[in-house]
Design a protein around this motif. Sequence first.
Motif, PDB file in Angstrom:
ATOM      1  N   VAL A  68       0.837  -1.202   0.000  1.00 16.12           N
ATOM      2  CA  VAL A  68       0.000   0.000   0.000  1.00 16.12           C
ATOM      3  C   VAL A  68       0.872   1.253   0.000  1.00 16.12           C
ATOM      4  O   VAL A  68       0.589   2.229  -0.710  1.00 16.12           O
ATOM      5  N   TYR A  69       1.955   1.218   0.770  1.00 15.55           N
ATOM      6  CA  TYR A  69       2.857   2.377   0.807  1.00 15.55           C
ATOM      7  C   TYR A  69       3.510   2.606  -0.549  1.00 15.55           C
ATOM      8  O   TYR A  69       3.639   3.758  -0.995  1.00 15.55           O
ATOM      9  N   CYS A  70       3.921   1.538  -1.226  1.00 13.72           N
ATOM     10  CA  CYS A  70       4.513   1.682  -2.564  1.00 13.72           C
ATOM     11  C   CYS A  70       3.527   2.333  -3.524  1.00 13.72           C
ATOM     12  O   CYS A  70       3.897   3.203  -4.328  1.00 13.72           O
ATOM     13  N   VAL A  71       2.264   1.916  -3.450  1.00 10.40           N
ATOM     14  CA  VAL A  71       1.228   2.488  -4.312  1.00 10.40           C
ATOM     15  C   VAL A  71       1.051   3.968  -4.020  1.00 10.40           C
ATOM     16  O   VAL A  71       0.998   4.809  -4.939  1.00 10.40           O
ATOM     17  N   LEU A  72       0.969   4.326  -2.746  1.00 14.29           N
ATOM     18  CA  LEU A  72       0.778   5.725  -2.364  1.00 14.29           C
ATOM     19  C   LEU A  72       1.977   6.579  -2.774  1.00 14.29           C
ATOM     20  O   LEU A  72       1.815   7.706  -3.260  1.00 14.29           O
ATOM     21  N   PHE A  73       3.182   6.047  -2.594  1.00 15.98           N
ATOM     22  CA  PHE A  73       4.396   6.788  -2.923  1.00 15.98           C
ATOM     23  C   PHE A  73       4.443   7.127  -4.406  1.00 15.98           C
ATOM     24  O   PHE A  73       4.682   8.276  -4.795  1.00 15.98           O
ATOM     25  N   GLY A 117       1.567   9.537  -5.440  1.00 13.18           N
ATOM     26  CA  GLY A 117       1.836  10.911  -5.016  1.00 13.18           C
ATOM     27  C   GLY A 117       2.760  11.642  -5.965  1.00 13.18           C
ATOM     28  O   GLY A 117       2.533  12.812  -6.309  1.00 13.18           O
ATOM     29  N   GLN A 118       3.810  10.961  -6.432  1.00  9.53           N
ATOM     30  CA  GLN A 118       4.748  11.582  -7.368  1.00  9.53           C
ATOM     31  C   GLN A 118       4.073  11.926  -8.691  1.00  9.53           C
ATOM     32  O   GLN A 118       4.168  13.054  -9.196  1.00  9.53           O
ATOM     33  N   ILE A 119       3.357  10.959  -9.238  1.00 10.59           N
ATOM     34  CA  ILE A 119       2.762  11.151 -10.566  1.00 10.59           C
ATOM     35  C   ILE A 119       1.594  12.125 -10.516  1.00 10.59           C
ATOM     36  O   ILE A 119       1.433  12.967 -11.413  1.00 10.59           O
ATOM     37  N   ARG A 120       0.791  12.048  -9.454  1.00 12.05           N
ATOM     38  CA  ARG A 120      -0.379  12.941  -9.404  1.00 12.05           C
ATOM     39  C   ARG A 120       0.031  14.395  -9.231  1.00 12.05           C
ATOM     40  O   ARG A 120      -0.567  15.292  -9.845  1.00 12.05           O
ATOM     41  N   ALA A 152      -5.229   4.464  -8.413  1.00 11.49           N
ATOM     42  CA  ALA A 152      -4.978   5.393  -7.309  1.00 11.49           C
ATOM     43  C   ALA A 152      -4.743   6.815  -7.823  1.00 11.49           C
ATOM     44  O   ALA A 152      -5.238   7.787  -7.242  1.00 11.49           O
ATOM     45  N   VAL A 153      -4.005   6.945  -8.917  1.00 12.64           N
ATOM     46  CA  VAL A 153      -3.734   8.272  -9.482  1.00 12.64           C
ATOM     47  C   VAL A 153      -5.014   8.905 -10.019  1.00 12.64           C
ATOM     48  O   VAL A 153      -5.295  10.083  -9.764  1.00 12.64           O
ATOM     49  N   LEU A 171      -3.772  13.279  -0.093  1.00 12.13           N
ATOM     50  CA  LEU A 171      -2.840  12.200  -0.418  1.00 12.13           C
ATOM     51  C   LEU A 171      -1.455  12.501   0.137  1.00 12.13           C
ATOM     52  O   LEU A 171      -0.785  11.611   0.681  1.00 12.13           O
ATOM     53  N   GLU A 172      -1.005  13.748   0.014  1.00  7.32           N
ATOM     54  CA  GLU A 172       0.286  14.142   0.577  1.00  7.32           C
ATOM     55  C   GLU A 172       0.332  13.897   2.075  1.00  7.32           C
ATOM     56  O   GLU A 172       1.331  13.394   2.613  1.00  7.32           O
ATOM     57  N   ASN A 173      -0.737  14.248   2.766  1.00 10.49           N
ATOM     58  CA  ASN A 173      -0.784  14.056   4.220  1.00 10.49           C
ATOM     59  C   ASN A 173      -0.763  12.576   4.588  1.00 10.49           C
ATOM     60  O   ASN A 173      -0.122  12.183   5.569  1.00 10.49           O
TER      61      ASN A 173
END
Length: 369
Positions: free
Chosen positions: A96-101, A104-107, A318-319, A331-333
Motif C-alpha cells: 500500500v505504501y509503494c502504491v501511495l508513494f 503521489g509523485q505522478i499525481r 490510485a492516481v 494524499l500528501e498528508n
Amino acid sequence: MSGTVKESNQVSGYFTWFLVHAVQTGIGILNYQQKIVHGAEQDAWVSVLFVGVCMHLVVWMMFRLLRMADGGDILSLHRQLFGPIAGTCASGLLFVYCVLFCAGQIRQYGEILHVWVFPDAPLWQSALIIFAVAGYIVSGGFRVITGICLVCVLIPSLILPTLYFPLQYAHWLNLLPLWNHRLEDYAQSAIHSINLYLGPEFLLFFYPFIKNNTKAQKWAHLAVFHSTVIYMVILVGTFVYFNMQQLRHTVWPSLILSKIIRYTIVERFDYIYIFNWLFVIFPGCCISIWAGARILNQTLKLPKKWALWVTLLVMIVAVLWVRSPVRIERLENIIMLFGGTLTFAYIPLLLVIASAVQAVKRRHTARSD
C-alpha cells in the motif's frame, strides 16, 4: 545475505548512492518551501537539517536490521519474525505504501502539467504515458532501474547553479531573526519536511541486489547527505528571495524562481524545469513499482510479469482517483503519515524486535551447548 540474488542481477555497492538519492529527490523539491514555513518560518532550515540528521540514524538502523534477515530484505524478515500469515499482512501494508508513494509523485506532477503547460489535457493521458515508460523500465530488471537512477540523479543537482539568477535579488535580512521560535514551531516544520526525506526505506527491498551490501552503508549515508545539502541550499535561496508572507501564498516556489531566468533563445525557462522534472520523478516511480511487484511476487507467488501488471493497474487507479487539489493535499498528508510512521517508528520498533529475537536464540543456543 546477497547470495539470495544472482550476481548477474546485482549492482556494485557505490550505486547505493544513486539509488537512495534518486528515489529521495522527487516532486517535493518544487514546493516544500511553502509548506515548511508554517511553523518555524525563516528558521525552518533548522527543522530540515534536523530531519536530515535523523535520516542518517534511520539508515544505520536499516542496515543493522537487514543483516539479521535470512533472505536479506524486509519481506523475508517479516516471515522470519511474524510467521507466514502475519508476515504477509505486514508486507501487504508495505505494498500500500509503494502504491501511495508512486501515486503521489505522478499525481502532483500531473497537476503541474495541468496548471502550467496543458490546462485542457486530461489527467489519464499524462499518467498513462508515465506508467507505460516506467513499466517498460521496470520490466528490464533492477540493473536497468539502477541505470535510470544514475542518469536522473544529476538533474536535481543542476538546479543549484540556476539559483545564481534569483540570488542577484536576494535580501539576506529575510533570514533574521534567528532562533526566535518555540520548540512546537520547529516540530511543525520538521513534520512537513518528512516527505522530502522519504525514499531510503526502499533500501529494505533492494538490499539483496547490492554486491557486498554490508559495505554499502557509507554510500547510503552519502546519498542522504547529498539530498540534505540540495534541500538546504534551495531553501536558503528561496528564503532570501521571498519574504514569509509571499512564500505562504506561493504554491510552487522553485518554479517561480525559474521564471526569473532569461536567455535570448529561451523565454520560458520554467518549461524546461517542468519537462526535465519528469526525469526526476522517474527513479522514485520505477523503484516503488518494482518494490510493489516484488512484494506480490514474494508474498502471493504471482509470476513477475503478472505482479508488475497488477501493481501498475492498482497505481493507475490510485492516481485517477485523486482528481481535485483537495484530494492531492489529502494524499500528501497520508503519505507523510504513512512514510513517517514507517521510517521513524516501525523501523526502530522492528529493530528492537529482531534484536530481542536474535538475543533469545543466542541464549537458547548457548544453553543447548
